[in-house]
Design a protein around this motif. Structure first.
Motif, short mmCIF file in Angstrom:
data_model
loop_
_atom_site.label_atom_id
_atom_site.label_comp_id
_atom_site.label_asym_id
_atom_site.label_seq_id
_atom_site.Cartn_x
_atom_site.Cartn_y
_atom_site.Cartn_z
N THR A 93 0.82 -1.21 0.00
CA THR A 93 0.00 0.00 0.00
C THR A 93 0.85 1.26 0.00
O THR A 93 0.62 2.19 -0.78
CB THR A 93 -0.94 0.01 1.22
N ASP A 147 -6.51 -0.33 -3.81
CA ASP A 147 -7.53 -1.25 -3.32
C ASP A 147 -7.04 -2.68 -3.38
O ASP A 147 -7.23 -3.47 -2.44
CB ASP A 147 -8.81 -1.08 -4.15
N GLN A 150 -4.45 -3.41 -0.68
CA GLN A 150 -5.04 -3.58 0.65
C GLN A 150 -5.82 -4.87 0.77
O GLN A 150 -6.38 -5.16 1.83
CB GLN A 150 -5.96 -2.39 0.96
N GLY A 152 -8.52 -5.62 -0.85
CA GLY A 152 -9.96 -5.43 -0.96
C GLY A 152 -10.59 -6.28 -2.05
O GLY A 152 -11.68 -6.80 -1.92
N HIS A 154 -11.84 -5.38 -4.73
CA HIS A 154 -13.05 -4.78 -5.29
C HIS A 154 -12.68 -3.63 -6.22
O HIS A 154 -13.26 -2.55 -6.16
CB HIS A 154 -13.97 -4.28 -4.19
N TRP A 155 -11.69 -3.85 -7.07
CA TRP A 155 -11.23 -2.75 -7.92
C TRP A 155 -12.33 -2.27 -8.87
O TRP A 155 -12.36 -1.10 -9.23
CB TRP A 155 -9.99 -3.17 -8.70
N VAL A 158 -14.18 0.33 -7.08
CA VAL A 158 -13.40 1.56 -7.05
C VAL A 158 -13.56 2.32 -8.36
O VAL A 158 -13.80 3.54 -8.37
CB VAL A 158 -11.90 1.25 -6.80
N GLN A 284 -5.24 5.78 3.68
CA GLN A 284 -4.26 4.73 3.97
C GLN A 284 -3.35 5.10 5.14
O GLN A 284 -2.43 4.37 5.48
CB GLN A 284 -3.39 4.46 2.72
#
Length: 315
Positions: A93, A147, A150, A152, A154-155, A158, A284
């Motif tokens: 990140t 994203d 991290q 997640g 779930h780009w 985003v 972040q």
């Protein structure tokens, strides 16, 4: 050399005046947010519209410039991301946040005033093309990479969020409206044109003043090594890689870029990072580093941009 200082001097004098006005208590840092909103929501959209609407579409958009700017920035992303991950040993990140600071220049607040002094009216078209690449490619890509870093996963969400933000972004709206007017060729009524021009003229000095005022109170203590790496990436690596991409494309058969566009893309990539860098890094937890990098890079850019102008003058 005096001719170069005549270009860079006024830019950084206005930045210094903004900084000193906040340090002296004439304005508060909160006032800079208000002035910044005026620039972002009124003056810069008017500037983008004015720059694009008053010329044929073929003069407002240059696909070779867009290609050079996009590929130069993507090359910077790859090189600097690898550097921060492998040599600087930053976590995923942090590496993306640091890389963001090396590849997204402050095209509106710093790049446009410099190009305006050096190149004149074509600076508006350069700003518009930079904004297209930054808002449609670079920033969405960086947010998606953060994203993914991290975990997640779930780009797509985003990117959907970025798309919704673009629809409400006044600079993007001003840019699209200007392109539509240029495409249709419809002339604007005189009072409308003069009103837009008045707002556009307010963007240059005020944007520099806001940058200076926003830097007041920031410090790089304890973060010098990280700030130096980000500054080198932004002020040296980004323009060098962009020049390399330009040279490779021309060797590969692309027609030589117009001299003013060649100068414009190198000056744009040599500018310090965009002013919202600390805001994007805040989620972040790296906003302190981002703010310090913004301060250090902006100060250092006086010397690097002056050196670049000297080199371009010799070329």
């Amino acid at each position: 050399m005096l001719g170069i200082l005549a270009i860079t001097g006024p830019i950084y004098i206005v930045i210094a005046l903004g900084y000193l006005s906040v340090r002296a208590g004439l304005f508060a840092r909160a006032d800079m947010r208000v002035l910044g909103k005026f620039v972002l929501y009124v003056a810069l959209p008017a500037l983008l519209f004015d720059a694009l609407a008053n010329r044929p579409l073929r003069e407002a958009l240059h696909w070779d410039y867009l290609l050079v700017y996009a590929l130069g920035s993507l090359a910077t992303l790859i090189v600097m991301l690898l550097w921060f991950r492998r040599r600087a040993q930053a976590d995923r990140t942090l590496a993306v946040v640091q890389t963001m600071g090396t590849m997204c220049p402050n095209s509106g607040f710093v790049g446009y005033p410099i190009n305006l002094l050096v190149l004149g009216a074509v600076a508006g078209s350069i700003l518009g093309m930079n904004m297209l690449v930054e808002n449609l490619l670079l920033i969405p890509l960086l947010l998606a990479l953060i994203d993914v870093a991290q975990g997640g996963g779930h780009w797509r969400d985003v990117l959907r969020g970025v798309a919704r933000g673009l629809v409400r972004n006044p600079m993007v709206l001003g840019l699209v409206a200007g392109l539509l007017v240029a495409w249709t060729g419809l002339p604007l009524p005189g009072p409308v044109q003069r009103s837009v021009s008045l707002f556009a003229q307010a963007s240059s000095a005020l944007s520099l003043f806001v940058i200076g005022g926003s830097l007041a109170g920031l410090s790089i203590v304890g973060m010098r090594a990280q700030v130096a790496q980000i500054a080198v990436g932004k002020l040296i690596v980004h323009p060098l890689l962009t020049f390399g991409v330009l040279a490779a494309l021309e060797v590969g058969g692309m027609a030589p870029l117009q001299p003013e566009l060649r100068t414009g893309v190198l000056l744009a990539t040599a500018c310090p990072m965009f002013g919202i860098y600390p805001i994007l890094a805040q989620r972040q937890g790296h906003d302190g580093l981002a703010a310090a990098a913004l301060l250090g890079t902006t100060v250092a850019s006086f010397f690097t941009i002056s050196a670049l102008l000297w080199l371009l003058k010799l070329a």
